[in-house]
Write a protein that holds these residues in place. Structure first.
Motif, PDB file in Angstrom:
ATOM      1  N   GLU A  76       0.774  -1.236   0.038  1.00 25.69           N
ATOM      2  CA  GLU A  76       0.101  -0.004  -0.005  1.00 25.69           C
ATOM      3  C   GLU A  76       0.896   1.319   0.021  1.00 25.69           C
ATOM      4  OE1 GLU A  76      -3.327   2.217   2.645  1.00 25.69           O
ATOM      5  OE2 GLU A  76      -3.376   0.082   2.838  1.00 25.69           O
ATOM      6  N   ILE A  77       0.595   2.302  -0.922  1.00 23.40           N
ATOM      7  CA  ILE A  77       1.249   3.535  -0.947  1.00 23.40           C
ATOM      8  C   ILE A  77       0.350   4.677  -1.090  1.00 23.40           C
ATOM      9  CG2 ILE A  77       2.749   4.732  -2.459  1.00 23.40           C
ATOM     10  CD1 ILE A  77       3.628   1.869  -3.908  1.00 23.40           C
ATOM     11  N   ASP A  78       0.726   5.682  -0.046  1.00 27.00           N
ATOM     12  CA  ASP A  78       0.064   7.021  -0.113  1.00 27.00           C
ATOM     13  C   ASP A  78       0.540   7.829  -1.099  1.00 27.00           C
ATOM     14  OD1 ASP A  78      -1.371   9.590   0.443  1.00 27.00           O
ATOM     15  OD2 ASP A  78      -0.551   9.392   2.782  1.00 27.00           O
ATOM     16  N   PRO A  79      -0.269   8.128  -1.997  1.00 25.87           N
ATOM     17  CA  PRO A  79       0.258   8.960  -3.234  1.00 25.87           C
ATOM     18  C   PRO A  79       0.670  10.338  -2.639  1.00 25.87           C
ATOM     19  CG  PRO A  79      -2.172   9.047  -3.275  1.00 25.87           C
ATOM     20  CD  PRO A  79      -1.709   7.776  -2.459  1.00 25.87           C
ATOM     21  N   ALA A  80       0.244  10.837  -1.659  1.00 28.89           N
ATOM     22  CA  ALA A  80       0.894  12.159  -0.954  1.00 28.89           C
ATOM     23  C   ALA A  80       2.314  11.813  -0.813  1.00 28.89           C
ATOM     24  CB  ALA A  80       0.250  12.411   0.124  1.00 28.89           C
ATOM     25  N   ASN A  81       2.750  10.857  -0.680  1.00 28.77           N
ATOM     26  CA  ASN A  81       4.398  10.577  -0.473  1.00 28.77           C
ATOM     27  C   ASN A  81       5.126  10.497  -1.725  1.00 28.77           C
ATOM     28  OD1 ASN A  81       4.065  10.639   2.162  1.00 28.77           O
ATOM     29  ND2 ASN A  81       3.492   8.454   2.350  1.00 28.77           N
ATOM     30  N   VAL A  82       4.727  11.144  -3.067  1.00 25.23           N
ATOM     31  CA  VAL A  82       5.265  11.017  -4.004  1.00 25.23           C
ATOM     32  C   VAL A  82       6.509  12.296  -4.239  1.00 25.23           C
ATOM     33  CG1 VAL A  82       3.895  12.735  -5.352  1.00 25.23           C
ATOM     34  CG2 VAL A  82       5.205  11.075  -6.598  1.00 25.23           C
ATOM     35  N   ARG A  83       7.385  11.904  -4.564  1.00 25.19           N
ATOM     36  CA  ARG A  83       8.588  12.897  -4.809  1.00 25.19           C
ATOM     37  C   ARG A  83       8.982  12.987  -6.300  1.00 25.19           C
ATOM     38  NH1 ARG A  83       6.393  13.427  -0.625  1.00 25.19           N
ATOM     39  NH2 ARG A  83       7.413  13.555   1.689  1.00 25.19           N
ATOM     40  N   THR A  84       8.741  14.237  -6.613  1.00 28.51           N
ATOM     41  CA  THR A  84       9.354  14.366  -8.197  1.00 28.51           C
ATOM     42  C   THR A  84      10.595  15.260  -8.324  1.00 28.51           C
ATOM     43  OG1 THR A  84       7.978  16.566  -8.235  1.00 28.51           O
ATOM     44  CG2 THR A  84       6.898  14.238  -8.732  1.00 28.51           C
ATOM     45  N   ASP A  85      10.906  15.818  -7.087  1.00 26.29           N
ATOM     46  CA  ASP A  85      12.171  16.865  -7.191  1.00 26.29           C
ATOM     47  C   ASP A  85      11.773  17.938  -8.272  1.00 26.29           C
ATOM     48  OD1 ASP A  85      13.683  15.230  -5.460  1.00 26.29           O
ATOM     49  OD2 ASP A  85      14.445  14.032  -6.882  1.00 26.29           O
ATOM     50  N   PHE A  86      10.603  18.442  -8.272  1.00 26.33           N
ATOM     51  CA  PHE A  86      10.130  19.616  -8.962  1.00 26.33           C
ATOM     52  C   PHE A  86      11.057  20.823  -8.649  1.00 26.33           C
ATOM     53  CE2 PHE A  86       7.233  23.073  -9.975  1.00 26.33           C
ATOM     54  CZ  PHE A  86       7.474  23.053 -11.466  1.00 26.33           C
ATOM     55  N   PRO A  87      11.796  21.483  -9.687  1.00 23.53           N
ATOM     56  CA  PRO A  87      12.748  22.385  -9.241  1.00 23.53           C
ATOM     57  C   PRO A  87      12.180  23.892  -8.999  1.00 23.53           C
ATOM     58  CG  PRO A  87      12.761  22.136 -11.571  1.00 23.53           C
ATOM     59  CD  PRO A  87      12.005  21.059 -11.175  1.00 23.53           C
ATOM     60  N   PHE A  88      11.066  24.034  -8.720  1.00 22.19           N
ATOM     61  CA  PHE A  88      10.194  25.331  -8.555  1.00 22.19           C
ATOM     62  C   PHE A  88       9.138  25.317  -7.639  1.00 22.19           C
ATOM     63  CE2 PHE A  88      11.881  25.626 -13.141  1.00 22.19           C
ATOM     64  CZ  PHE A  88      13.049  26.052 -12.934  1.00 22.19           C
ATOM     65  N   PRO A  89       9.138  24.482  -6.610  1.00 18.01           N
ATOM     66  CA  PRO A  89       8.096  24.510  -5.615  1.00 18.01           C
ATOM     67  C   PRO A  89       7.707  25.600  -5.270  1.00 18.01           C
ATOM     68  CG  PRO A  89      10.269  24.187  -4.553  1.00 18.01           C
ATOM     69  CD  PRO A  89      10.714  24.270  -5.844  1.00 18.01           C
ATOM     70  N   GLU A  90       8.203  26.838  -5.264  1.00 17.88           N
ATOM     71  CA  GLU A  90       7.686  28.310  -4.844  1.00 17.88           C
ATOM     72  C   GLU A  90       6.585  28.616  -5.947  1.00 17.88           C
ATOM     73  OE1 GLU A  90      10.975  28.975  -7.528  1.00 17.88           O
ATOM     74  OE2 GLU A  90      10.715  27.724  -6.027  1.00 17.88           O
ATOM     75  N   VAL A  91       6.792  28.004  -7.175  1.00 16.64           N
ATOM     76  CA  VAL A  91       5.701  28.236  -8.266  1.00 16.64           C
ATOM     77  C   VAL A  91       4.737  27.413  -8.265  1.00 16.64           C
ATOM     78  CG1 VAL A  91       5.717  28.189 -10.943  1.00 16.64           C
ATOM     79  CG2 VAL A  91       7.547  29.375  -9.843  1.00 16.64           C
ATOM     80  N   GLU A  92       4.734  26.007  -8.049  1.00 18.01           N
ATOM     81  CA  GLU A  92       3.756  25.093  -7.969  1.00 18.01           C
ATOM     82  C   GLU A  92       3.950  23.939  -7.213  1.00 18.01           C
ATOM     83  OE1 GLU A  92       1.109  22.512 -11.306  1.00 18.01           O
ATOM     84  OE2 GLU A  92       2.998  22.995 -11.742  1.00 18.01           O
ATOM     85  N   ASP A  93       3.054  23.363  -6.451  1.00 17.54           N
ATOM     86  CA  ASP A  93       3.424  22.157  -5.488  1.00 17.54           C
ATOM     87  C   ASP A  93       3.164  20.993  -6.497  1.00 17.54           C
ATOM     88  OD1 ASP A  93       3.376  20.145  -3.630  1.00 17.54           O
ATOM     89  OD2 ASP A  93       1.511  20.741  -2.587  1.00 17.54           O
ATOM     90  N   PHE A  94       4.269  20.644  -7.098  1.00 14.85           N
ATOM     91  CA  PHE A  94       3.907  19.576  -8.224  1.00 14.85           C
ATOM     92  C   PHE A  94       3.556  18.481  -7.545  1.00 14.85           C
ATOM     93  CE2 PHE A  94       5.601  17.027 -11.945  1.00 14.85           C
ATOM     94  CZ  PHE A  94       4.559  17.445 -12.759  1.00 14.85           C
ATOM     95  N   ASP A  95       4.414  17.916  -6.480  1.00 14.23           N
ATOM     96  CA  ASP A  95       4.123  16.598  -5.792  1.00 14.23           C
ATOM     97  C   ASP A  95       2.629  16.623  -5.227  1.00 14.23           C
ATOM     98  OD1 ASP A  95       6.854  16.267  -6.219  1.00 14.23           O
ATOM     99  OD2 ASP A  95       7.526  16.351  -4.091  1.00 14.23           O
ATOM    100  N   GLY A  96       2.093  17.774  -4.741  1.00 21.75           N
ATOM    101  CA  GLY A  96       0.730  17.667  -4.186  1.00 21.75           C
ATOM    102  C   GLY A  96      -0.201  17.514  -5.497  1.00 21.75           C
ATOM    103  N   LYS A  97       0.186  18.212  -6.601  1.00 19.59           N
ATOM    104  CA  LYS A  97      -0.748  17.905  -7.647  1.00 19.59           C
ATOM    105  C   LYS A  97      -0.803  16.481  -8.146  1.00 19.59           C
ATOM    106  CE  LYS A  97      -1.621  20.083 -12.296  1.00 19.59           C
ATOM    107  NZ  LYS A  97      -1.029  20.964 -13.250  1.00 19.59           N
TER     108      LYS A  97
END
Length: 200
Positions: A76-97
């Motif tokens: 079982e995996i919680d998708p909230a725990n995804v890590r994409t290393d999106f380089p601009f977290p101040e622009v968009e919460d890509f992991d949350g998306k």
């Protein structure tokens, strides 16, 4: 005489040394998180493979050491725990998306439950099971390599088992059609996992 006695002792011990350390016994195991990773990648416009990972999978293995094909695996995996290393977290919460947006994983748990295990080689197998994402369940197949097991890990002093797994899923089966075909329908998933006795 001492040399002869030493040779005899070595001859007696040789078969046991050749067999190696005893393997982990049957029983219920859970993933050892520091030594476990679940990564996935998707073809990105034919230029690269966008790669991300899930943190803290909750995997349990009911291990049958004598007949591995009778073992049972649940993940079982919680998708909230995804890590994409999106380089601009101040622009968009890509992991949350990715983890929570209805167009993506919609915050629903991802689960895989084995239904059948086939031994395909000396240390290889094929696990057929049901994969649930976004509230939908479809069959999926994981190819696995059994890396080995120890009745007592030399450092941790507990039983351990290790596997490498790989599966390819067509995300469109689960309604994940965002940006296809520019982003491939096939998603490759790679698992590296060590198991320890449950509750330890």
């Amino acid at each position: 005489m001492r040399i002869n006695a030493l040779l005899i002792a070595l001859m007696i011990a040789a078969p046991a040394m050749a067999d190696g350390p005893p393997p982990a016994p049957s029983g219920l195991y859970e993933q050892d998180s520091p030594h476990t990773s679940v990564t996935w990648k998707i073809d990105h416009f034919g230029l690269s493979h966008f790669t991300a990972r899930f943190i803290d999978a909750n995997a349990r293995l009911d291990w049958n050491a004598d007949e591995p094909e009778l073992s049972k695996l649940t993940v079982e995996i919680d998708p909230a725990n995804v890590r994409t290393d999106f380089p601009f977290p101040e622009v968009e919460d890509f992991d949350g998306k990715i983890g929570g947006d209805p167009a993506f994983l919609a915050a629903n748990p991802i689960t895989f439950v084995s239904e059948r295990i086939d031994i395909t080689g000396e240390n290889t197998g094929r696990i057929e099971g049901n994969l649930t994402m976004r509230g939908e369940t479809h069959p999926a197949v994981m190819d696995v390599v059994f890396n080995g097991s120890l009745a007592e890990h030399p450092i941790e002093k507990i039983a351990k088992l290790g596997f490498s797994g790989h599966m390819t899923v067509k995300r469109s089966l689960w309604g994940l059609t965002f940006a296809t075909p520019a982003l491939s329908d096939d998603v490759e998933v790679a698992i590296e996992i060590e198991f320890k006795p449950a509750g330890v």
